[in-house]
Design a protein around this motif. Structure first.
Motif, PDB file in Angstrom:
ATOM      1  N   ALA A 161      36.830  67.283  85.245  1.00 22.68           N
ATOM      2  CA  ALA A 161      38.101  66.646  85.597  1.00 22.68           C
ATOM      3  C   ALA A 161      37.890  65.603  86.688  1.00 22.68           C
ATOM      4  O   ALA A 161      38.452  64.499  86.637  1.00 22.68           O
ATOM      5  N   ALA A 162      37.061  65.925  87.681  1.00 21.10           N
ATOM      6  CA  ALA A 162      36.767  64.963  88.751  1.00 21.10           C
ATOM      7  C   ALA A 162      36.073  63.726  88.195  1.00 21.10           C
ATOM      8  O   ALA A 162      36.370  62.591  88.599  1.00 21.10           O
ATOM      9  N   ALA A 163      35.162  63.930  87.247  1.00 17.96           N
ATOM     10  CA  ALA A 163      34.462  62.797  86.628  1.00 17.96           C
ATOM     11  C   ALA A 163      35.431  61.905  85.864  1.00 17.96           C
ATOM     12  O   ALA A 163      35.292  60.674  85.857  1.00 17.96           O
ATOM     13  N   ALA A 164      36.438  62.526  85.234  1.00 17.50           N
ATOM     14  CA  ALA A 164      37.442  61.740  84.498  1.00 17.50           C
ATOM     15  C   ALA A 164      38.255  60.868  85.453  1.00 17.50           C
ATOM     16  O   ALA A 164      38.570  59.712  85.146  1.00 17.50           O
ATOM     17  N   VAL A 165      38.586  61.425  86.632  1.00 22.89           N
ATOM     18  CA  VAL A 165      39.331  60.634  87.623  1.00 22.89           C
ATOM     19  C   VAL A 165      38.452  59.511  88.173  1.00 22.89           C
ATOM     20  O   VAL A 165      38.922  58.383  88.385  1.00 22.89           O
ATOM     21  N   GLU A 166      37.179  59.803  88.405  1.00 27.34           N
ATOM     22  CA  GLU A 166      36.240  58.765  88.848  1.00 27.34           C
ATOM     23  C   GLU A 166      36.241  57.590  87.880  1.00 27.34           C
ATOM     24  O   GLU A 166      36.340  56.423  88.277  1.00 27.34           O
ATOM     25  N   GLN A 167      36.103  57.907  86.609  1.00 23.89           N
ATOM     26  CA  GLN A 167      36.039  56.864  85.597  1.00 23.89           C
ATOM     27  C   GLN A 167      37.345  56.091  85.513  1.00 23.89           C
ATOM     28  O   GLN A 167      37.344  54.863  85.392  1.00 23.89           O
ATOM     29  N   GLN A 168      38.453  56.812  85.607  1.00 26.21           N
ATOM     30  CA  GLN A 168      39.772  56.184  85.504  1.00 26.21           C
ATOM     31  C   GLN A 168      40.027  55.224  86.658  1.00 26.21           C
ATOM     32  O   GLN A 168      40.639  54.165  86.486  1.00 26.21           O
ATOM     33  N   THR A 169      39.529  55.598  87.841  1.00 25.13           N
ATOM     34  CA  THR A 169      39.815  54.804  89.041  1.00 25.13           C
ATOM     35  C   THR A 169      38.677  53.845  89.404  1.00 25.13           C
ATOM     36  O   THR A 169      38.838  53.013  90.309  1.00 25.13           O
ATOM     37  N   GLY A 170      37.538  53.974  88.759  1.00 23.13           N
ATOM     38  CA  GLY A 170      36.401  53.138  89.099  1.00 23.13           C
ATOM     39  C   GLY A 170      35.767  53.510  90.420  1.00 23.13           C
ATOM     40  O   GLY A 170      35.082  52.693  91.052  1.00 23.13           O
ATOM     41  N   THR A 171      35.957  54.760  90.848  1.00 30.29           N
ATOM     42  CA  THR A 171      35.402  55.241  92.113  1.00 30.29           C
ATOM     43  C   THR A 171      34.060  55.920  91.865  1.00 30.29           C
ATOM     44  O   THR A 171      33.892  56.663  90.892  1.00 30.29           O
ATOM     45  N   ASP A 172      33.097  55.672  92.745  1.00 36.25           N
ATOM     46  CA  ASP A 172      31.770  56.277  92.602  1.00 36.25           C
ATOM     47  C   ASP A 172      31.586  57.316  93.705  1.00 36.25           C
ATOM     48  O   ASP A 172      31.415  56.970  94.871  1.00 36.25           O
ATOM     49  N   LEU A 173      31.648  58.600  93.327  1.00 37.11           N
ATOM     50  CA  LEU A 173      31.519  59.676  94.300  1.00 37.11           C
ATOM     51  C   LEU A 173      30.069  60.129  94.415  1.00 37.11           C
ATOM     52  O   LEU A 173      29.343  60.189  93.426  1.00 37.11           O
TER      53      LEU A 173
END
Length: 268
Positions: A161-173
């Motif tokens: 789920a966190a990876a999906a939000v990363e991809q959606q927002t273009g954020t690199d954690l």
């Protein structure tokens, strides 16, 4: 009859009487045996996602009260770990996953009996130590240089789920640690080992005052649906069906809602 033969006959009679008494003592209560010895207690083994611990512990207690002949054994871990254990032959009657993909994996392997039932949904929240010392205020802050972020491994539902939000927002954690369950993530945040962790809304609520929550609107991009099913290898499918009915029914929805879970589509 000689004294030796009389002694032998007496010994044989004593042994026969003891054998008959032993058989009577292990019989069913209706056969004249001891009622406590003749009563067997069924055990229902439930494998459930770590985020369900508080809710399922309460529901298991209710189930045992409503079904006094059945005890419930609960095993909590990351859904991917539980799915692997079941695939490798771990004995269980019921599986409740924090996502549909791990359930589908067991279905594809022929290890699920019937059709799984979606019973709840959950969304992510940012957990921070009490007082939020690092000043985390948004999802973007998790990518800030120097921020000690802990999250679930990508194969675990909360990590996916966190990876999906990363991809959606273009954020690199860039987490300093990836854990196998939300419980492990929460433990590192509450102990102060991390500045923040990505867990479920329900986990923050269950932690009480040990952590604070930072909600973020981007979490709507990754809502996890929780399915539950009886396993094909279950030896107690009648009790398993009753437990599924409790979880997906009004009582289950009440307990899950109190923990912060939302209702799954079609379960209202």
């Amino acid at each position: 009859m000689t004294p030796v033969r009389r002694a032998g006959a007496l010994l044989a009679a004593i042994l026969l009487a003891a054998l008959l008494a032993g058989c009577a003592g292990t019989g069913a209560a209706g056969d004249g045996g001891n009622a406590a010895q003749g009563t067997s207690r069924e055990t229902l083994t439930v494998f459930a996602a770590a985020s369900l611990k508080a809710s399922f512990t309460e529901l298991a207690a209710r189930f045992e009260k409503e079904n006094p002949g059945t005890g419930v054994t609960l095993s909590f871990a990351g859904s991917s770990d539980l799915s692997t254990q079941i695939s490798q032959g771990a004995p269980a009657d019921v599986f409740a996953s924090a996502d549909t993909s791990n359930m589908a994996r067991l279905q594809d392997a022929g290890l699920v009996d019937g059709q799984p039932r979606d019973f709840a949904i959950n969304t992510l929240a940012i957990a921070v130590p009490a007082g939020n010392p690092a000043g985390i205020g948004s999802f973007a802050d998790l990518a800030r240089s120097g921020t000690k972020l802990v999250m679930c491994a990508r194969q675990v539902p909360c990590g996916a789920a966190a990876a999906a939000v990363e991809q959606q927002t273009g954020t690199d954690l860039s987490p300093v640690s990836e854990e196998n369950s939300v419980a492990d993530v929460l433990g590192k945040v509450s102990s102060g080992e991390a500045d923040a962790g990505l867990v479920y809304v329900t986990d923050v609520r269950a932690a009480g005052g040990k952590v604070d929550s930072v909600p973020f609107p981007e979490s709507a991009a990754a809502v996890n649906t929780y399915p539950i099913a009886t396993l094909a290898g279950s030896r107690n499918k009648t009790a398993a069906a009753k437990f599924l009915g409790l979880v997906a029914g009004p009582e289950g929805r009440e307990v899950l809602a109190a923990a912060g879970f939302g209702p799954a589509a079609g379960s209202r």
